[in-house]
Design an enzyme around this catalytic site. Sequence first.
Site, mmCIF file in Angstrom:
data_model
loop_
_atom_site.group_PDB
_atom_site.id
_atom_site.type_symbol
_atom_site.label_atom_id
_atom_site.label_comp_id
_atom_site.label_asym_id
_atom_site.label_seq_id
_atom_site.Cartn_x
_atom_site.Cartn_y
_atom_site.Cartn_z
ATOM 1 N N TRP A 64 -5.781 1.147 10.190
ATOM 2 C CA TRP A 64 -5.818 1.080 8.727
ATOM 3 C C TRP A 64 -5.503 -0.326 8.234
ATOM 4 O O TRP A 64 -6.056 -0.775 7.236
ATOM 5 C CB TRP A 64 -4.870 2.122 8.139
ATOM 6 C CG TRP A 64 -4.950 2.218 6.655
ATOM 7 C CD1 TRP A 64 -3.937 2.015 5.762
ATOM 8 C CD2 TRP A 64 -6.102 2.538 5.841
ATOM 9 N NE1 TRP A 64 -4.384 2.193 4.465
ATOM 10 C CE2 TRP A 64 -5.714 2.508 4.498
ATOM 11 C CE3 TRP A 64 -7.433 2.828 6.143
ATOM 12 C CZ2 TRP A 64 -6.595 2.764 3.445
ATOM 13 C CZ3 TRP A 64 -8.311 3.084 5.099
ATOM 14 C CH2 TRP A 64 -7.874 3.048 3.775
ATOM 15 N N GLU A 92 -11.808 5.018 4.004
ATOM 16 C CA GLU A 92 -11.361 5.919 5.078
ATOM 17 C C GLU A 92 -12.478 6.142 6.097
ATOM 18 O O GLU A 92 -12.217 6.208 7.292
ATOM 19 C CB GLU A 92 -10.877 7.259 4.513
ATOM 20 C CG GLU A 92 -9.572 7.175 3.751
ATOM 21 C CD GLU A 92 -8.337 6.940 4.603
ATOM 22 O OE1 GLU A 92 -8.427 6.956 5.860
ATOM 23 O OE2 GLU A 92 -7.262 6.744 4.016
ATOM 24 N N TYR A 121 0.835 -1.197 0.000
ATOM 25 C CA TYR A 121 0.000 0.000 0.000
ATOM 26 C C TYR A 121 0.874 1.254 0.000
ATOM 27 O O TYR A 121 0.651 2.186 -0.778
ATOM 28 C CB TYR A 121 -0.948 -0.009 1.212
ATOM 29 C CG TYR A 121 -1.773 1.241 1.330
ATOM 30 C CD1 TYR A 121 -2.770 1.525 0.408
ATOM 31 C CD2 TYR A 121 -1.549 2.160 2.359
ATOM 32 C CE1 TYR A 121 -3.522 2.691 0.503
ATOM 33 C CE2 TYR A 121 -2.294 3.316 2.455
ATOM 34 C CZ TYR A 121 -3.277 3.582 1.528
ATOM 35 O OH TYR A 121 -4.006 4.743 1.620
#
Length: 178
Positions: free
Chosen positions: A48, A40, A18
């Site tokens: 995350w 998000e 990522y």
Amino acid sequence: MTKQRCSWAGSDEIYIRYHDEEWGVPTHDDRELFEMLVLESFQAGLSWITILKKRENFQKAFDGFDVVKVASYDDDKVEELRLNEGIIRHKGKITSAINNAKVFIEIQKEFGSFDKYIWSFTNGEIIKAEFLTESDLSKTISKDLKKRGMKFVGPTIIYSYLESIGVIDNHQKDCFKY
């Protein structure tokens, strides 16, 4: 020799991929912009890495983040998503994703694309920043999105969103992506 990365990327392959391939890369595709906005908002209160590990499940559950399909979800679809163990099953976040899809489409109609809207706040410029959790920019965009009817788009979420789509570049100075 090992590449030097931002410290948060750690050693988890998902995080590294990522970081290296997506985070901070300017994004202009509306489908990707919608996906990251949804992810998000689901991340609020969670890590995350939790979202990244469930990302493929989210993509399937939310029809590849087709904003028109998501905007048309009904109560049956909400219940189906609430029962989907592969995603975060928070009803408020699920219903806000549907609501936000509708607002996203309205923004597309007004500006020609969500891309034009979101990048208009910086005149298309990438903002270099130093690891904050929110900024005047994220506060301004958050306020505007809320005024338009979006939910789960507070300044901290929007700051992370802007980092993820490359509007804000927060790579550390010793990172190879800086």
